[in-house]
Design a protein around this motif. Structure first.
Motif, PDB file in Angstrom:
ATOM      1  N   GLU A 131      21.545  26.669  35.423  1.00  0.00           N
ATOM      2  CA  GLU A 131      21.887  27.319  34.855  1.00  0.00           C
ATOM      3  C   GLU A 131      21.856  28.183  33.907  1.00  0.00           C
ATOM      4  N   HIS A 132      21.033  27.894  32.697  1.00  0.00           N
ATOM      5  CA  HIS A 132      20.651  28.829  31.488  1.00  0.00           C
ATOM      6  C   HIS A 132      19.397  29.630  31.458  1.00  0.00           C
ATOM      7  N   ALA A 133      18.630  30.079  32.640  1.00  0.00           N
ATOM      8  CA  ALA A 133      17.742  31.134  33.594  1.00  0.00           C
ATOM      9  C   ALA A 133      18.604  32.170  33.583  1.00  0.00           C
ATOM     10  N   GLY A 134      19.338  32.049  35.100  1.00  0.00           N
ATOM     11  CA  GLY A 134      20.048  32.270  36.172  1.00  0.00           C
ATOM     12  C   GLY A 134      19.426  32.342  36.991  1.00  0.00           C
ATOM     13  N   VAL A 135      18.630  32.231  37.115  1.00  0.00           N
ATOM     14  CA  VAL A 135      17.551  32.089  38.477  1.00  0.00           C
ATOM     15  C   VAL A 135      17.483  30.559  38.817  1.00  0.00           C
ATOM     16  N   PRO A 136      17.140  30.256  40.592  1.00  0.00           N
ATOM     17  CA  PRO A 136      17.595  28.680  40.693  1.00  0.00           C
ATOM     18  C   PRO A 136      15.389  28.025  40.829  1.00  0.00           C
ATOM     19  N   TYR A 137      15.820  26.724  39.851  1.00  0.00           N
ATOM     20  CA  TYR A 137      15.040  26.291  39.238  1.00  0.00           C
ATOM     21  C   TYR A 137      14.730  24.742  40.817  1.00  0.00           C
ATOM     22  N   GLN A 138      13.408  25.035  41.267  1.00  0.00           N
ATOM     23  CA  GLN A 138      13.049  23.586  42.612  1.00  0.00           C
ATOM     24  C   GLN A 138      11.620  22.657  42.001  1.00  0.00           C
ATOM     25  N   SER A 139      11.868  22.160  42.668  1.00  0.00           N
ATOM     26  CA  SER A 139      10.634  21.055  42.380  1.00  0.00           C
ATOM     27  C   SER A 139       9.109  22.059  43.308  1.00  0.00           C
ATOM     28  N   LEU A 140       8.668  21.806  42.298  1.00  0.00           N
ATOM     29  CA  LEU A 140       7.190  22.739  42.642  1.00  0.00           C
ATOM     30  C   LEU A 140       6.813  22.371  44.150  1.00  0.00           C
ATOM     31  N   TYR A 141       7.318  21.394  44.884  1.00  0.00           N
ATOM     32  CA  TYR A 141       6.822  20.979  46.787  1.00  0.00           C
ATOM     33  C   TYR A 141       7.345  21.992  47.342  1.00  0.00           C
ATOM     34  N   TYR A 142       9.087  22.697  46.880  1.00  0.00           N
ATOM     35  CA  TYR A 142       9.011  23.501  47.623  1.00  0.00           C
ATOM     36  C   TYR A 142       8.631  24.502  47.700  1.00  0.00           C
ATOM     37  N   LEU A 143       7.874  25.091  46.372  1.00  0.00           N
ATOM     38  CA  LEU A 143       6.937  25.719  46.840  1.00  0.00           C
ATOM     39  C   LEU A 143       5.341  25.801  47.345  1.00  0.00           C
ATOM     40  N   LEU A 144       4.828  24.088  46.827  1.00  0.00           N
ATOM     41  CA  LEU A 144       3.894  24.531  47.765  1.00  0.00           C
ATOM     42  C   LEU A 144       3.981  23.610  49.101  1.00  0.00           C
ATOM     43  N   ASP A 145       5.153  23.608  49.300  1.00  0.00           N
ATOM     44  CA  ASP A 145       5.084  23.727  50.763  1.00  0.00           C
ATOM     45  C   ASP A 145       5.459  25.066  51.359  1.00  0.00           C
ATOM     46  N   GLU A 146       6.213  25.598  50.953  1.00  0.00           N
ATOM     47  CA  GLU A 146       6.349  27.382  51.483  1.00  0.00           C
ATOM     48  C   GLU A 146       5.537  28.329  51.820  1.00  0.00           C
ATOM     49  N   VAL A 147       3.790  27.377  50.961  1.00  0.00           N
ATOM     50  CA  VAL A 147       2.751  28.241  51.116  1.00  0.00           C
ATOM     51  C   VAL A 147       0.975  27.953  51.781  1.00  0.00           C
ATOM     52  N   SER A 148       2.831  26.672  51.813  1.00  0.00           N
ATOM     53  CA  SER A 148       0.415  25.518  52.851  1.00  0.00           C
ATOM     54  C   SER A 148       0.628  25.846  54.522  1.00  0.00           C
ATOM     55  N   SER A 167       8.857  31.518  37.184  1.00  0.00           N
ATOM     56  CA  SER A 167       8.918  31.251  36.225  1.00  0.00           C
ATOM     57  C   SER A 167       8.859  29.226  36.167  1.00  0.00           C
ATOM     58  N   LEU A 168       7.763  29.252  35.377  1.00  0.00           N
ATOM     59  CA  LEU A 168       7.079  27.327  35.233  1.00  0.00           C
ATOM     60  C   LEU A 168       7.393  27.015  33.994  1.00  0.00           C
ATOM     61  N   HIS A 169       8.452  26.045  34.429  1.00  0.00           N
ATOM     62  CA  HIS A 169       8.720  24.911  32.898  1.00  0.00           C
ATOM     63  C   HIS A 169       8.201  23.270  33.324  1.00  0.00           C
ATOM     64  N   VAL A 170       7.390  22.697  32.408  1.00  0.00           N
ATOM     65  CA  VAL A 170       6.648  22.158  32.611  1.00  0.00           C
ATOM     66  C   VAL A 170       7.048  20.954  31.363  1.00  0.00           C
ATOM     67  N   THR A 171       7.740  19.630  32.240  1.00  0.00           N
ATOM     68  CA  THR A 171       8.382  18.923  31.270  1.00  0.00           C
ATOM     69  C   THR A 171       7.502  18.297  29.845  1.00  0.00           C
ATOM     70  N   CYS A 172       9.009  17.164  29.472  1.00  0.00           N
ATOM     71  CA  CYS A 172       8.067  16.727  28.224  1.00  0.00           C
ATOM     72  C   CYS A 172       7.230  15.362  28.881  1.00  0.00           C
ATOM     73  N   SER A 173       7.551  15.016  29.803  1.00  0.00           N
ATOM     74  CA  SER A 173       6.549  13.851  30.797  1.00  0.00           C
ATOM     75  C   SER A 173       5.465  14.418  30.712  1.00  0.00           C
ATOM     76  N   THR A 174       5.225  15.827  31.189  1.00  0.00           N
ATOM     77  CA  THR A 174       4.018  16.071  31.746  1.00  0.00           C
ATOM     78  C   THR A 174       3.183  16.653  30.566  1.00  0.00           C
ATOM     79  N   LYS A 175       4.066  17.139  29.469  1.00  0.00           N
ATOM     80  CA  LYS A 175       3.171  17.670  28.587  1.00  0.00           C
ATOM     81  C   LYS A 175       2.343  15.853  27.783  1.00  0.00           C
ATOM     82  N   LYS A 176       3.425  15.266  27.682  1.00  0.00           N
ATOM     83  CA  LYS A 176       2.775  13.699  26.876  1.00  0.00           C
ATOM     84  C   LYS A 176       1.639  13.430  27.540  1.00  0.00           C
ATOM     85  N   ALA A 177       1.960  13.102  29.406  1.00  0.00           N
ATOM     86  CA  ALA A 177       0.811  12.351  30.090  1.00  0.00           C
ATOM     87  C   ALA A 177      -0.681  13.661  29.484  1.00  0.00           C
TER      88      ALA A 177
END
Length: 943
Positions: A920-937, A839-849
């Motif tokens: 907490e509210h999704a019931g699955v852990p959320y992390q920085s996208l950099y964790y994923l980038l590190d994992e697949v690179s 799941s991807l969450h786009v932050t408010c700041s990302t949207k405003k930018a």
């Protein structure tokens, strides 16, 4: 009317927090997008069909009038009441796509743009396309028979209705898609259906009325009830269904509506075509009517002047003579070859006859340029709103004329503007359908102001109906605004038919009384909404409600529009000594409802036609409230490193305690401490992270690469470590150090980095001086570290760079984590995409930018199965609000967990605090996208 008995019965079924009676919130709900205000006795948020049925039956029993509201973006006063307002809760979100997208079933709480998002994979869309489609809900779109720029008359709800599920004024239900429901309804309501059949026959037997109906609905028309239902259909079920469309909640409640959808053409081309005068432009419209155009938008000379600041217009307007005007023409096609042929045909028609365009023009397929064209057209209304005087409103009226008479009608409108001294009025509209909007600033402060408006409206009504046989309301609905003029447009016979319709559907008159049909000939001049000066940050607000769908607190306390409504009332009361008690009561409630639970995310400004950020108002009010704490803020800014160390110690202690007593007991304990400290400590979150003692890994970093990057870890990531149950034991700072090394970068840390801050923690609480001080300090540190911009700078948190950017030197090459990954990391690494469902969450700041598309692109480069939940904007964690007011985070993410696919086991984002609440509210852990980038690179080896 037995109001209290009604309310007591409703309370037996509806949740207590869905029944609103307090003075502050009933006032807040007393406003819609019109220029009227009525304060309801109560607001009831309904969440299901059984609740609506129950309430309608109780309303009948106790003779209590009720009014339905979806998004409250209607413009004619049809969604307000002094009785009981029934507002849609947030559970009316179900939909079903049938026949490969050719049919879509929608519940009334779904926003129009969201419906189109569901249909996008099928290359389809719903027909209606009102300007408010990103905010307006299906219930309102259907109840008002809204149309829009490209919809015309053929693709509105009335003409694309497949089926409807409605609740009648007696609480009975009819689902026209269900044969059993239809059969039962015919049995139980045969008298009603017979009455409709007889009425339809009477209308068909009246040649004069029938002819008038046929003429009126060749144009856009939403004045009164849809009398064409009586001539278009013979089956009383069909008549009933289509009479409900455009009935503005006066005939029944729309619980579900099915649309026959339209093809969304893949290719588009647009052009701005200028003419010397209105006559030449309208002659061109007549010719374009028979060409493959999707939209033809007209803007007169005053409208052009209102947007002359726009680059495209500023380059052109000096070449135009006064009185010139422009047509925005768009054509669409499924394939490029077809589009080019259509452009050729349109050009031939424009150039073969009639007065040519006064400037050369060219159709463009460039999406960016076409978007600018449409931004110009959509910018006319807010441009007029921006120039109005404080305390006045901006009105938009909505008429339609036969296209052949369009030029004469525009010229006559200009004469009326001069007669009544509306020198700032502008005209624009959907010329292809003869549908014009005229917009003008209007004050209602004096009787002279009211009389001037009344005079204009009566003259416009008489001219439109008498001279041109046009429509007084083409697409905005009748409401209260046009109710006194319905009989003028339809005549005594047509108006009498409408009265019979109302009697057949709603014999007790409980559904939205006073709307569409009203014997008060001055109702359009009564209950005018006051707009007193309040604060320059919000005075330009026109209360349209476009902001509300973006707001994380809208279902918890107040929306941005409602915050402004209350702020204006507080300003008014402050000048009325006799209302001190009311002022004090509202101010007390306003603290929590408006100030404490505002996330301050600013997403409201992205939807606002005049760019208002209600978060700025909230921060201003917090500044006033926090004056006594200024010295504490100064100390924290001066000793920022110490402040974060204290938080780390607290986190270490808290996690040790949690490991001993468990999360449940810990939550109770911290809650008690929070009460004693009057909210200073905050509430315990189940996944409150461990402290990040990150300097250990920072000192271990060694430089051995030619590329360099300045890394600024946010104070959140320097302080907050991993979640207690996180499998990867590395903090984000450690992951980034390793990732940068893998991509071939040496890391430069700014000196005294632990004392640096982007300013947001201070800014959000109204400590503006300290926020600027920290930004300036950070800016200097980054200048030094980057050697005055020689090296790129990586911010690891999107909100952090969004705040810091307000004070960064232009020489600095600073990157949001998304930008940096796309431009510097991905090209330097070998990527083996993950097959997990993420799941991807786009932050408010990302949207405003403006980086939302980039973030989605990055996520798709890293994973084959990225899921973006619907209708999740700001998460509501808002820095530390997730601890001080966790109910805001909970409300903003209430629909998140149920949306995630079953196979989704984790999420990614770009803000550490957001990830706490998301986990907490999704019931699955959320992390920085950099964790994923590190994992697949992996490091990209030289060939």
């Amino acid at each position: 009317m037995k109001y209290q008995e009604f309310l007591d019965q409703v309370k037996a079924l509806c949740a207590e927090n869905n029944i609103i009676e307090d003075p502050l919130r009933t006032l807040a709900y007393g406003t819609d997008a019109s220029f009227y205000r009525l304060i309801p006795k109560a607001v009831i948020k309904v969440e299901s069909i059984p609740e609506v049925v129950y309430i309608i039956k109780a309303a009948n029993k106790y003779a209590v009038p009720i009014t339905f509201r979806a998004a409250g973006t209607s413009l004619s006063g049809q969604a307000i009441t002094e009785f009981v307002l029934i507002s849609l809760g947030n559970k009316w979100q179900n939909y079903k796509i049938l026949d490969e997208g050719k049919i879509i079933q929608l519940e009334p709480g779904i926003i129009g743009a969201q419906a189109n998002k569901y249909l996008a994979p099928y290359g389809r869309k719903i027909g209606p396309d009102p300007a408010s489609i990103s905010s307006a809900k299906i219930g309102g779109i259907a109840a008002n028979n809204a149309s829009g720029m490209c919809c015309g008359t053929a693709h509105n709800t009335y003409h694309t209705l497949e089926s409807i599920h409605c609740i009648m004024a007696d609480g009975s239900q009819l689902n026209t898609a269900d044969p059993t429901s239809v059969s039962q309804f015919k049995h139980t309501h045969h008298t009603m259906l017979e009455a409709l059949s007889l009425l339809a026959q009477d209308v068909k037997n009246d040649p004069e009325l029938k002819q008038k109906i046929e003429h009126k609905y060749r144009l856009k028309n939403t004045t009164g009830y849809a009398l064409n239902a009586l001539t278009d259909f013979t089956d009383p079920i069909d008549i009933l269904a289509h009479l409900l469309i455009g009935s503005e909640g006066t005939l029944g409640f729309i619980a579900n509506v099915s649309y026959r959808t339209m093809i969304e053409e893949k290719h588009k081309a647009s052009a701005l075509i200028f003419f010397n005068d209105i006559q030449a432009a309208c002659d061109a419209v007549s010719r374009l009517k028979h060409t493959p155009v999707a939209a033809v938008e007209l803007m007169d000379w005053p409208a052009l002047n209102s947007v002359r600041h726009h680059d495209v217009i500023s380059q052109t307007i000096t070449q135009l003579e006064e009185g010139s005007c422009v047509l925005l023409v768009e054509t669409r096609a499924q394939c490029l070859h077809q589009l080019e042929n259509q452009v050729d045909k349109i050009n031939q028609v424009l150039n073969q006859a009639g007065e040519p365009a006064c400037l050369d023009y060219q159709f463009s397929q460039d999406a960016s340029l076409c978007a600018q064209y449409w931004a110009i057209r959509k910018g006319v209304f807010p441009a007029v709103g921006a120039i109005r005087s404080t305390g006045s409103t901006v009105l938009i009226e909505d008429v339609a004329y036969p296209v052949a008479e369009l030029a004469n009608a525009v010229n006559d409108l200009h004469k009326l503007f001069e007669k009544w001294h509306y020198h700032d009025a502008v005209i624009f509209g959907h010329a292809l359908e003869g549908n014009l909007h005229f917009v003008f600033p209007q004050s209602f402060d004096t009787q002279t102001d009211i009389d001037r408006y009344d005079g204009l409206m009566k003259d416009v009504a008489n001219m439109t109906v008498g001279k041109y046989q046009g429509s007084l309301k083409a697409e905005h609905g009748t409401g209260r605004n046009m109710a006194p003029f319905v009989e003028l447009e339809w005549g005594q016979t047509g108006y009498g038919v409408m009265e019979k319709i109302k009697q057949i559907f709603d014999p007790t008159g409980i559904l939205n009384p006073g709307v569409i049909l009203n014997n008060n000939k001055n109702i359009h001049l009564e209950n005018i909404k006051p707009l007193p000066a309040s604060n320059p940050l919000i005075d330009a607000c026109i209360e349209c409600g476009f902001c509300e769908s973006n707001c994380p607190s809208k279902d918890l306390t107040l929306s941005p529009r409602q915050r402004i409504v209350i702020s204006r009332e507080l300003s008014r009361l402050a000048t009325a000594p006799e209302e001190k008690e009311r002022l004090a009561a509202l101010e007390k409630d306003y603290q929590y409802q408006a100030i404490d639970t505002c996330a301050g995310c600013g997403l409201c400004s992205m939807a606002c036609p005049v760019g208002i950020n209600t978060g700025d108002l909230t921060r201003h009010l917090r500044q006033e409230n926090n004056k006594l704490n200024t010295n504490k803020a100064k100390w924290a800014a001066k000793h920022f490193d110490t402040s974060t160390k204290v938080i780390k110690v607290a986190l270490d202690s808290a996690n040790i305690t949690r490991n001993i007593i468990g999360n449940k007991t810990m939550s109770k304990l911290v809650s008690q401490v929070n009460k004693v400290s009057q909210g200073t400590v905050g509430e315990w979150r189940p996944n409150t992270p461990k402290a990040n003692h990150w300097l250990k890994e920072a000192r271990a970093n060694k430089g051995n690469h030619t590329k360099k990057v300045v890394y600024f870890p946010s104070c959140a990531n320097r302080t907050l470590g991993i979640d207690p149950d996180q499998q990867d034991s590395r903090s984000l700072t450690q992951v980034i150090f390793e990732l940068l090394d893998k991509a071939g970068f040496d890391v430069i840390l700014p000196k005294q980095v632990s004392d640096l801050c982007c300013g947001m923690p201070f800014q959000s609480k109204g400590f503006f001086e300290q926020a600027d001080e920290k930004r300036n300090q950070l800016n200097q540190a980054l200048l030094n570290a980057s050697e005055s911009g020689k090296w790129p700078i990586l911010f690891d948190t999107s909100p952090c760079i969004n705040s810091a950017d307000q004070g960064l030197d232009k020489k600095l090459d600073a990157y949001d984590p998304v930008q940096f990954a796309l431009e510097h990391l991905v090209p330097a690494l070998n990527i083996q995409k993950s097959s997990d469902s993420i799941s991807l969450h786009v932050t408010c700041s990302t949207k405003k930018a403006g980086l939302e598309p980039s973030m989605l692109n990055l996520a798709n480069l890293l994973c084959d199965n990225i899921y973006v939940p619907d209708d999740i904007g700001c998460c509501g964690f808002a820095g530390d609000k997730g601890f001080s007011h966790p109910e805001l985070n909970q409300s903003a993410l209430a629909n998140l967990k149920q949306q995630l696919p079953k196979e989704c086991e984790r999420g990614i984002s770009s803000s550490r605090t957001c990830e706490i609440g998301l986990s907490e509210h999704a019931g699955v852990p959320y992390q920085s996208l950099y964790y994923l980038l590190d994992e697949v690179s992996q490091t990209k080896r030289a060939d």
